[in-house]
Motif scaffolding. Structure first.
Motif, PDB file in Angstrom:
ATOM      1  N   ASP A 116      87.425  93.938  30.100  1.00 26.98           N
ATOM      2  CA  ASP A 116      87.102  93.429  28.774  1.00 26.98           C
ATOM      3  C   ASP A 116      86.383  94.471  27.916  1.00 26.98           C
ATOM      4  OD1 ASP A 116      88.262  91.037  29.365  1.00 26.98           O
ATOM      5  OD2 ASP A 116      86.396  90.092  30.039  1.00 26.98           O
ATOM      6  N   ARG A 117      85.513  95.244  28.509  1.00 28.06           N
ATOM      7  CA  ARG A 117      84.729  96.213  27.738  1.00 28.06           C
ATOM      8  C   ARG A 117      85.559  97.417  27.308  1.00 28.06           C
ATOM      9  NH1 ARG A 117      79.145  97.219  30.793  1.00 28.06           N
ATOM     10  NH2 ARG A 117      80.125  99.236  30.720  1.00 28.06           N
ATOM     11  N   THR A 118      86.555  97.818  28.065  1.00 30.01           N
ATOM     12  CA  THR A 118      87.351  99.022  27.745  1.00 30.01           C
ATOM     13  C   THR A 118      88.740  98.704  27.180  1.00 30.01           C
ATOM     14  OG1 THR A 118      88.173  99.111  30.010  1.00 30.01           O
ATOM     15  CG2 THR A 118      86.200 100.411  29.491  1.00 30.01           C
ATOM     16  N   ARG A 119      89.047  97.419  27.041  1.00 25.49           N
ATOM     17  CA  ARG A 119      90.388  97.037  26.582  1.00 25.49           C
ATOM     18  C   ARG A 119      90.674  97.551  25.168  1.00 25.49           C
ATOM     19  NH1 ARG A 119      93.040  91.728  28.295  1.00 25.49           N
ATOM     20  NH2 ARG A 119      91.803  92.518  29.950  1.00 25.49           N
ATOM     21  N   GLU A 120      89.709  97.418  24.265  1.00 29.22           N
ATOM     22  CA  GLU A 120      89.926  97.842  22.878  1.00 29.22           C
ATOM     23  C   GLU A 120      90.169  99.354  22.799  1.00 29.22           C
ATOM     24  OE1 GLU A 120      87.389  97.826  18.813  1.00 29.22           O
ATOM     25  OE2 GLU A 120      87.336  95.966  19.954  1.00 29.22           O
TER      26      GLU A 120
END
Length: 139
Positions: A116-120
């Motif tokens: 979730d933290r690195t998806r963007e």
């Protein structure tokens, strides 16, 4: 220059034409350069001899043909070199595009597996890889 040569040739061919006389006397026919003394007279124009063959013209023609052949071969060699350079450049471009497609594929795989933290950031990397591929490889 050609007109002068033609006029000289025409003048020389007229000068070389001769008149011959055909004489018939007592049933006998004879030919002479002088008029007949008695009997029937018929004047015959003797055409001039054919012009001498200009052997220099054949040599000049062969030299010009040889020069044209040399120019053609040089042009074909330049065209072959240009085609070879074009093929080499196309090969380099195709290799570069294959590398960019692979990088985009890897970035997409990384985005799928991202947390979730690195998806963007991973999706941004995929988008940038696609843009880079589009700029360099899509014509």
């Amino acid at each position: 220059m050609r007109a002068l040569v033609f006029l000289l040739f025409a003048a020389s061919s007229c000068a070389s034409a001769q008149t011959a006389y055909k004489c018939v006397q007592n049933g006998q026919t004879s030919y002479s350069e002088t008029p007949c003394a008695a009997g029937q007279l018929q004047i015959i124009e003797v055409p001039p001899p054919p012009p001498a063959v200009d052997k220099g013209a054949a040599t000049r023609q062969q030299r010009v043909a040889s020069q044209l052949e040399s120019v053609r071969k040089q042009r074909e060699a330049r065209e072959d070199q240009a085609r070879a350079r074009g093929a080499q450049q196309a090969e380099v471009l195709e290799k570069r595009c294959a590398q960019l497609r692979l990088e985009q594929k890897w970035a997409a795989q990384d985005a799928v597996g991202a947390g979730d933290r690195t998806r963007e950031a991973a999706q941004l990397k995929v988008r940038r890889a696609g843009e880079k591929l589009a700029i360099e490889c899509l014509h």
